[in-house]
Motif scaffolding. Structure first.
Motif, PDB file in Angstrom:
ATOM      1  N   ALA A  26     -15.355  19.726  -4.777  1.00 13.89           N
ATOM      2  CA  ALA A  26     -16.056  18.888  -5.763  1.00 13.89           C
ATOM      3  C   ALA A  26     -16.467  19.696  -6.982  1.00 13.89           C
ATOM      4  O   ALA A  26     -16.400  19.203  -8.111  1.00 13.89           O
ATOM      5  CB  ALA A  26     -17.280  18.246  -5.122  1.00 13.89           C
ATOM      6  N   SER A  27     -16.877  20.936  -6.783  1.00 10.79           N
ATOM      7  CA  SER A  27     -17.264  21.750  -7.932  1.00 10.79           C
ATOM      8  C   SER A  27     -16.062  22.071  -8.804  1.00 10.79           C
ATOM      9  O   SER A  27     -16.181  22.153 -10.026  1.00 10.79           O
ATOM     10  CB  SER A  27     -17.976  23.025  -7.478  1.00 10.79           C
ATOM     11  N   PHE A  28     -14.873  22.223  -8.202  1.00  8.18           N
ATOM     12  CA  PHE A  28     -13.677  22.406  -9.015  1.00  8.18           C
ATOM     13  C   PHE A  28     -13.385  21.155  -9.840  1.00  8.18           C
ATOM     14  O   PHE A  28     -13.038  21.246 -11.013  1.00  8.18           O
ATOM     15  CB  PHE A  28     -12.462  22.758  -8.149  1.00  8.18           C
ATOM     16  N   PHE A  29     -13.514  19.969  -9.232  1.00  2.30           N
ATOM     17  CA  PHE A  29     -13.317  18.734  -9.991  1.00  2.30           C
ATOM     18  C   PHE A  29     -14.320  18.651 -11.142  1.00  2.30           C
ATOM     19  O   PHE A  29     -13.964  18.264 -12.246  1.00  2.30           O
ATOM     20  CB  PHE A  29     -13.503  17.509  -9.077  1.00  2.30           C
ATOM     21  N   PRO A  35     -13.974  18.497 -16.389  1.00  6.63           N
ATOM     22  CA  PRO A  35     -15.349  18.705 -16.865  1.00  6.63           C
ATOM     23  C   PRO A  35     -15.754  17.649 -17.890  1.00  6.63           C
ATOM     24  O   PRO A  35     -14.996  17.326 -18.803  1.00  6.63           O
ATOM     25  CB  PRO A  35     -15.293  20.094 -17.498  1.00  6.63           C
ATOM     26  N   GLY A  36     -16.933  17.094 -17.709  1.00 10.11           N
ATOM     27  CA  GLY A  36     -17.473  16.140 -18.666  1.00 10.11           C
ATOM     28  C   GLY A  36     -16.845  14.763 -18.628  1.00 10.11           C
ATOM     29  O   GLY A  36     -17.123  13.940 -19.492  1.00 10.11           O
ATOM     30  N   THR A  37     -15.996  14.479 -17.641  1.00 12.00           N
ATOM     31  CA  THR A  37     -15.368  13.160 -17.550  1.00 12.00           C
ATOM     32  C   THR A  37     -16.101  12.307 -16.520  1.00 12.00           C
ATOM     33  O   THR A  37     -16.838  12.817 -15.673  1.00 12.00           O
ATOM     34  CB  THR A  37     -13.889  13.269 -17.144  1.00 12.00           C
ATOM     35  N   VAL A  38     -15.882  11.019 -16.617  1.00 12.04           N
ATOM     36  CA  VAL A  38     -16.498  10.097 -15.663  1.00 12.04           C
ATOM     37  C   VAL A  38     -15.982  10.377 -14.250  1.00 12.04           C
ATOM     38  O   VAL A  38     -16.739  10.356 -13.279  1.00 12.04           O
ATOM     39  CB  VAL A  38     -16.215   8.630 -16.075  1.00 12.04           C
ATOM     40  N   PHE A  39     -14.683  10.670 -14.135  1.00  7.21           N
ATOM     41  CA  PHE A  39     -14.106  10.939 -12.821  1.00  7.21           C
ATOM     42  C   PHE A  39     -14.730  12.182 -12.187  1.00  7.21           C
ATOM     43  O   PHE A  39     -15.102  12.173 -11.012  1.00  7.21           O
ATOM     44  CB  PHE A  39     -12.588  11.116 -12.934  1.00  7.21           C
ATOM     45  N   GLY A  40     -14.843  13.267 -12.948  1.00  3.84           N
ATOM     46  CA  GLY A  40     -15.441  14.497 -12.422  1.00  3.84           C
ATOM     47  C   GLY A  40     -16.880  14.292 -11.991  1.00  3.84           C
ATOM     48  O   GLY A  40     -17.297  14.733 -10.917  1.00  3.84           O
ATOM     49  N   ASN A  41     -17.653  13.595 -12.831  1.00  8.70           N
ATOM     50  CA  ASN A  41     -19.059  13.328 -12.498  1.00  8.70           C
ATOM     51  C   ASN A  41     -19.173  12.431 -11.270  1.00  8.70           C
ATOM     52  O   ASN A  41     -20.037  12.641 -10.408  1.00  8.70           O
ATOM     53  CB  ASN A  41     -19.770  12.684 -13.680  1.00  8.70           C
ATOM     54  N   SER A  42     -18.308  11.417 -11.187  1.00  7.85           N
ATOM     55  CA  SER A  42     -18.350  10.499 -10.040  1.00  7.85           C
ATOM     56  C   SER A  42     -17.979  11.216  -8.745  1.00  7.85           C
ATOM     57  O   SER A  42     -18.618  11.015  -7.706  1.00  7.85           O
ATOM     58  CB  SER A  42     -17.385   9.335 -10.260  1.00  7.85           C
ATOM     59  N   TYR A  44     -18.264  14.405  -8.073  1.00  8.29           N
ATOM     60  CA  TYR A  44     -19.340  15.332  -7.728  1.00  8.29           C
ATOM     61  C   TYR A  44     -20.547  14.577  -7.158  1.00  8.29           C
ATOM     62  O   TYR A  44     -21.140  14.998  -6.171  1.00  8.29           O
ATOM     63  CB  TYR A  44     -19.737  16.130  -8.970  1.00  8.29           C
ATOM     64  N   SER A  45     -20.896  13.434  -7.752  1.00 11.40           N
ATOM     65  CA  SER A  45     -22.009  12.624  -7.229  1.00 11.40           C
ATOM     66  C   SER A  45     -21.686  12.087  -5.837  1.00 11.40           C
ATOM     67  O   SER A  45     -22.556  12.030  -4.966  1.00 11.40           O
ATOM     68  CB  SER A  45     -22.305  11.463  -8.177  1.00 11.40           C
ATOM     69  N   GLY A  46     -20.431  11.693  -5.638  1.00 19.76           N
ATOM     70  CA  GLY A  46     -20.031  11.204  -4.326  1.00 19.76           C
ATOM     71  C   GLY A  46     -20.165  12.259  -3.251  1.00 19.76           C
ATOM     72  O   GLY A  46     -20.591  11.975  -2.128  1.00 19.76           O
ATOM     73  N   ILE A  47     -19.830  13.489  -3.582  1.00 22.59           N
ATOM     74  CA  ILE A  47     -19.972  14.578  -2.611  1.00 22.59           C
ATOM     75  C   ILE A  47     -21.444  14.834  -2.300  1.00 22.59           C
ATOM     76  O   ILE A  47     -21.817  15.115  -1.160  1.00 22.59           O
ATOM     77  CB  ILE A  47     -19.290  15.859  -3.132  1.00 22.59           C
ATOM     78  N   LYS A  48     -22.316  14.721  -3.292  1.00 27.61           N
ATOM     79  CA  LYS A  48     -23.753  14.906  -3.039  1.00 27.61           C
ATOM     80  C   LYS A  48     -24.268  13.844  -2.066  1.00 27.61           C
ATOM     81  O   LYS A  48     -25.049  14.134  -1.157  1.00 27.61           O
ATOM     82  CB  LYS A  48     -24.544  14.858  -4.347  1.00 27.61           C
ATOM     83  N   ILE A  49     -23.840  12.608  -2.248  1.00 22.71           N
ATOM     84  CA  ILE A  49     -24.242  11.536  -1.328  1.00 22.71           C
ATOM     85  C   ILE A  49     -23.659  11.801   0.059  1.00 22.71           C
ATOM     86  O   ILE A  49     -24.343  11.630   1.076  1.00 22.71           O
ATOM     87  CB  ILE A  49     -23.791  10.170  -1.881  1.00 22.71           C
ATOM     88  N   PHE A  50     -22.413  12.243   0.114  1.00 21.17           N
ATOM     89  CA  PHE A  50     -21.777  12.591   1.385  1.00 21.17           C
ATOM     90  C   PHE A  50     -22.584  13.662   2.120  1.00 21.17           C
ATOM     91  O   PHE A  50     -22.781  13.578   3.331  1.00 21.17           O
ATOM     92  CB  PHE A  50     -20.352  13.084   1.118  1.00 21.17           C
ATOM     93  N   LEU A  51     -23.069  14.658   1.389  1.00 24.34           N
ATOM     94  CA  LEU A  51     -23.823  15.744   2.026  1.00 24.34           C
ATOM     95  C   LEU A  51     -25.167  15.272   2.566  1.00 24.34           C
ATOM     96  O   LEU A  51     -25.733  15.895   3.465  1.00 24.34           O
ATOM     97  CB  LEU A  51     -24.030  16.894   1.042  1.00 24.34           C
ATOM     98  N   LEU A  52     -25.703  14.179   2.037  1.00 26.56           N
ATOM     99  CA  LEU A  52     -26.936  13.618   2.582  1.00 26.56           C
ATOM    100  C   LEU A  52     -26.675  12.807   3.852  1.00 26.56           C
ATOM    101  O   LEU A  52     -27.470  12.821   4.780  1.00 26.56           O
ATOM    102  CB  LEU A  52     -27.616  12.723   1.538  1.00 26.56           C
TER     103      LEU A  52
END
Length: 118
Positions: A26-29, A35-42, A44-52
């Motif tokens: 996710a950090s590579f994406f 970087p700075g795109t909606v896809f990259g941000n989405s 990365y956010s999805g992985i954060k939710i997954f980790l919870l």
């Protein structure tokens, strides 16, 4: 080691490795590929939710272990003291590092930025 123990160990490794590699991906994406795109941000956010959600899912569904093991002796006070000591150590180290590092002016930062652009 029995077959059941080996199977349980394999499941634990699978659960652990997925949690270790997915944030790296996710950090590579987020930082390298998109970087700075909606896809990259989405992503990365999805992985954060997954980790919870993942730890609860792994313990309850994949490993089928009890969330609270009441057969073990209670050692709350010992773990609270160790946890608090570690917390104070980390906070103390951060406070020391904040005091030990000299402040840098905005002009200094701009000079490095301009130097990098040349």
């Amino acid at each position: 080691m029995t077959l059941e123990t080996s199977n349980q160990s394999r499941k634990r490794w699978l659960a652990t490795l997925s949690v270790m590699w997915l944030p790296l991906l996710a950090s590579f994406f987020y930082f390298v590929w998109y970087p700075g795109t909606v896809f990259g941000n989405s992503f990365y956010s999805g992985i954060k939710i997954f980790l919870l959600i993942w730890p609860v899912f792994v313990v309850g569904v994949i490993l089928k272990e009890k969330f609270i093991d009441r057969s073990r002796p209670k050692e709350h006070r010992k773990t609270i003291i160790v946890g608090a000591a570690f917390g104070f150590l980390v906070v103390g180290l951060l406070m020391f590092l904040l005091k030990a590092t000299p402040p840098v002016s905005y002009t200094h930062l701009r000079a490095h930025e301009t130097e990098a652009d040349l």
